[in-house]
Motif scaffolding. Structure first.
Motif, PDB file in Angstrom:
ATOM      1  N   GLU A  68       0.828  -1.210   0.000  1.00  0.00           N
ATOM      2  CA  GLU A  68       0.000   0.000   0.000  1.00  0.00           C
ATOM      3  C   GLU A  68       0.861   1.257   0.000  1.00  0.00           C
ATOM      4  OE1 GLU A  68      -2.350  -3.341   1.734  1.00  0.00           O
ATOM      5  OE2 GLU A  68      -0.363  -2.547   2.179  1.00  0.00           O
ATOM      6  N   VAL A  69       1.904   1.266   0.825  1.00  0.00           N
ATOM      7  CA  VAL A  69       2.799   2.433   0.876  1.00  0.00           C
ATOM      8  C   VAL A  69       3.550   2.557  -0.440  1.00  0.00           C
ATOM      9  CG1 VAL A  69       4.888   3.367   1.959  1.00  0.00           C
ATOM     10  CG2 VAL A  69       3.015   2.536   3.378  1.00  0.00           C
ATOM     11  N   ARG A  70       4.031   1.448  -0.966  1.00  0.00           N
ATOM     12  CA  ARG A  70       4.764   1.487  -2.237  1.00  0.00           C
ATOM     13  C   ARG A  70       3.880   2.043  -3.356  1.00  0.00           C
ATOM     14  NH1 ARG A  70       9.385  -0.280  -2.922  1.00  0.00           N
ATOM     15  NH2 ARG A  70       9.337  -1.953  -1.380  1.00  0.00           N
ATOM     16  N   ALA A  71       2.629   1.578  -3.427  1.00  0.00           N
ATOM     17  CA  ALA A  71       1.710   2.041  -4.475  1.00  0.00           C
ATOM     18  C   ALA A  71       1.400   3.527  -4.319  1.00  0.00           C
ATOM     19  CB  ALA A  71       0.427   1.214  -4.443  1.00  0.00           C
ATOM     20  N   ALA A  72       1.102   3.953  -3.090  1.00  0.00           N
ATOM     21  CA  ALA A  72       0.801   5.369  -2.858  1.00  0.00           C
ATOM     22  C   ALA A  72       2.011   6.245  -3.173  1.00  0.00           C
ATOM     23  CB  ALA A  72       0.348   5.581  -1.413  1.00  0.00           C
ATOM     24  N   ALA A  73       3.198   5.805  -2.780  1.00  0.00           N
ATOM     25  CA  ALA A  73       4.411   6.569  -3.042  1.00  0.00           C
ATOM     26  C   ALA A  73       4.667   6.690  -4.542  1.00  0.00           C
ATOM     27  CB  ALA A  73       5.604   5.919  -2.349  1.00  0.00           C
ATOM     28  N   GLU A  74       4.478   5.599  -5.266  1.00  0.00           N
ATOM     29  CA  GLU A  74       4.663   5.655  -6.723  1.00  0.00           C
ATOM     30  C   GLU A  74       3.651   6.586  -7.363  1.00  0.00           C
ATOM     31  OE1 GLU A  74       4.794   1.703  -8.383  1.00  0.00           O
ATOM     32  OE2 GLU A  74       6.564   1.180  -7.186  1.00  0.00           O
ATOM     33  N   LEU A  75       2.400   6.511  -6.913  1.00  0.00           N
ATOM     34  CA  LEU A  75       1.345   7.372  -7.444  1.00  0.00           C
ATOM     35  C   LEU A  75       1.671   8.850  -7.230  1.00  0.00           C
ATOM     36  CD1 LEU A  75      -1.618   7.497  -8.593  1.00  0.00           C
ATOM     37  CD2 LEU A  75      -2.327   7.665  -6.200  1.00  0.00           C
ATOM     38  N   LEU A  76       2.234   9.175  -6.063  1.00  0.00           N
ATOM     39  CA  LEU A  76       2.524  10.561  -5.697  1.00  0.00           C
ATOM     40  C   LEU A  76       3.938  11.006  -6.066  1.00  0.00           C
ATOM     41  CD1 LEU A  76       0.798  10.490  -2.208  1.00  0.00           C
ATOM     42  CD2 LEU A  76      -0.088  11.546  -4.309  1.00  0.00           C
ATOM     43  N   GLY A  77       4.770  10.079  -6.535  1.00  0.00           N
ATOM     44  CA  GLY A  77       6.140  10.432  -6.895  1.00  0.00           C
ATOM     45  C   GLY A  77       7.013  10.726  -5.684  1.00  0.00           C
ATOM     46  N   ILE A  78       6.792   9.978  -4.603  1.00  0.00           N
ATOM     47  CA  ILE A  78       7.509  10.198  -3.349  1.00  0.00           C
ATOM     48  C   ILE A  78       8.347   8.968  -3.044  1.00  0.00           C
ATOM     49  CG2 ILE A  78       7.236  10.535  -0.863  1.00  0.00           C
ATOM     50  CD1 ILE A  78       4.608  11.992  -1.526  1.00  0.00           C
ATOM     51  N   GLU A  79       9.556   9.181  -2.548  1.00  0.00           N
ATOM     52  CA  GLU A  79      10.449   8.094  -2.153  1.00  0.00           C
ATOM     53  C   GLU A  79      10.065   7.627  -0.754  1.00  0.00           C
ATOM     54  OE1 GLU A  79      12.646   5.329  -1.583  1.00  0.00           O
ATOM     55  OE2 GLU A  79      13.361   6.291  -3.422  1.00  0.00           O
ATOM     56  N   PRO A  80       9.650   6.358  -0.561  1.00  0.00           N
ATOM     57  CA  PRO A  80       9.272   5.880   0.772  1.00  0.00           C
ATOM     58  C   PRO A  80      10.376   6.046   1.820  1.00  0.00           C
ATOM     59  CG  PRO A  80       8.630   4.269  -0.884  1.00  0.00           C
ATOM     60  CD  PRO A  80       9.455   5.326  -1.587  1.00  0.00           C
ATOM     61  N   LEU A  81      11.623   6.059   1.402  1.00  0.00           N
ATOM     62  CA  LEU A  81      12.735   6.227   2.346  1.00  0.00           C
ATOM     63  C   LEU A  81      12.752   7.607   2.986  1.00  0.00           C
ATOM     64  CD1 LEU A  81      15.557   4.538   0.248  1.00  0.00           C
ATOM     65  CD2 LEU A  81      14.276   3.533   2.162  1.00  0.00           C
ATOM     66  N   HIS A  82      12.014   8.564   2.401  1.00  0.00           N
ATOM     67  CA  HIS A  82      11.973   9.936   2.909  1.00  0.00           C
ATOM     68  C   HIS A  82      10.682  10.234   3.673  1.00  0.00           C
ATOM     69  CE1 HIS A  82      14.923  11.155  -0.492  1.00  0.00           C
ATOM     70  NE2 HIS A  82      15.562  10.715   0.563  1.00  0.00           N
ATOM     71  N   VAL A  83       9.835   9.239   3.882  1.00  0.00           N
ATOM     72  CA  VAL A  83       8.527   9.452   4.502  1.00  0.00           C
ATOM     73  C   VAL A  83       8.577   9.110   5.990  1.00  0.00           C
ATOM     74  CG1 VAL A  83       6.092   8.786   4.428  1.00  0.00           C
ATOM     75  CG2 VAL A  83       7.364   9.038   2.302  1.00  0.00           C
ATOM     76  N   ALA A  84       7.896   9.929   6.779  1.00  0.00           N
ATOM     77  CA  ALA A  84       7.896   9.811   8.243  1.00  0.00           C
ATOM     78  C   ALA A  84       7.350   8.482   8.743  1.00  0.00           C
ATOM     79  CB  ALA A  84       7.068  10.949   8.844  1.00  0.00           C
ATOM     80  N   ASN A  85       7.899   8.072   9.880  1.00  0.00           N
ATOM     81  CA  ASN A  85       7.456   6.880  10.618  1.00  0.00           C
ATOM     82  C   ASN A  85       7.234   7.319  12.055  1.00  0.00           C
ATOM     83  OD1 ASN A  85       8.365   4.572   8.600  1.00  0.00           O
ATOM     84  ND2 ASN A  85       9.961   6.118   8.678  1.00  0.00           N
ATOM     85  N   GLU A  86       6.333   6.674  12.760  1.00  0.00           N
ATOM     86  CA  GLU A  86       6.098   7.006  14.167  1.00  0.00           C
ATOM     87  C   GLU A  86       6.266   5.820  15.092  1.00  0.00           C
ATOM     88  OE1 GLU A  86       5.593   9.714  15.960  1.00  0.00           O
ATOM     89  OE2 GLU A  86       5.612  11.102  14.291  1.00  0.00           O
ATOM     90  N   GLY A  87       6.270   4.607  14.580  1.00  0.00           N
ATOM     91  CA  GLY A  87       6.353   3.450  15.444  1.00  0.00           C
ATOM     92  C   GLY A  87       7.490   2.524  15.061  1.00  0.00           C
ATOM     93  N   LYS A  88       8.593   3.103  14.647  1.00  0.00           N
ATOM     94  CA  LYS A  88       9.748   2.321  14.204  1.00  0.00           C
ATOM     95  C   LYS A  88      11.021   2.882  14.818  1.00  0.00           C
ATOM     96  CE  LYS A  88       7.198  -0.096  11.349  1.00  0.00           C
ATOM     97  NZ  LYS A  88       5.997   0.561  11.122  1.00  0.00           N
ATOM     98  N   ALA A  89      12.081   2.062  14.766  1.00  0.00           N
ATOM     99  CA  ALA A  89      13.408   2.502  15.194  1.00  0.00           C
ATOM    100  C   ALA A  89      14.426   1.947  14.206  1.00  0.00           C
ATOM    101  CB  ALA A  89      13.721   2.004  16.600  1.00  0.00           C
TER     102      ALA A  89
END
Length: 176
Positions: A93-114
């Protein structure tokens, strides 16, 4: 961190930022796109019990995502980091949304990860401990520390290696 150390992410990346972006902008995306907000104390406690002194670095990948966290870790430690793009866990889902929006998932915020740096001999038991916790079941070894180039993040795409630049401008999405 020092050359040879292993970098682990405790789960999938980009979930929170993409969920917030979709909700804010009323994007009608298919799939189950949801935030990863979660308390990490139990997960971290389990990981530290398994890794002990071999856990040498830790950072939350909130502002600027995984890429920004790794840049900061590389800079502070004076090491290079080789990030294996194919090893980074990203939901469909994140990969598809990122591709649709032209955004690199590696640059997107996370809140429950380390993002965690560990000595190579402890990587297996730290990963096993993380995966034994419900919040860490998607944990993965995503990178290795190098002597050169210090302070830089290299992305291994599977077709070659390239420098992965720090995100420019405001983090996506601006959360706080």
């Amino acid at each position: 961190l020092r050359p040879g150390d292993v970098l682990i992410v405790t789960g999938t990346v980009g979930d929170h930022g993409m969920a917030v972006m979709a909700a804010r902008h009323g994007l009608d995306l298919e799939g189950d796109l949801r935030s990863d907000v979660a308390p990490l104390n139990g997960l971290i406690r389990r990981m530290l019990a398994a890794g002990g002194d071999d856990v040498v670095a830790m950072k939350d990948p909130t502002r600027g995502g995984l890429a920004s966290a790794l840049h900061e870790m590389a800079s502070k430690a004076g090491v290079g980091i080789l990030l294996d793009e194919s090893a980074v866990p990203v939901t469909p889902e994140v990969r598809a949304a990122a591709e649709l929006l032209g955004i690199e998932p590696l640059h997107v915020a996370n809140e429950g990860k380390a993002v965690v740096g560990v000595r190579p001999g402890a990587a297996g038991r730290v990963l096993e401990a993380l995966r034994s916790h419900p919040l860490g079941r998607n944990a993965a070894i995503v990178g290795t520390c190098l002597a050169d180039p210090p302070g830089m993040l290299l992305l291994d795409t599977g077709f070659g290696k390239r420098l992965l630049a720090e995100p420019e401008g405001e983090p996506l999405p601006r959360i706080c």
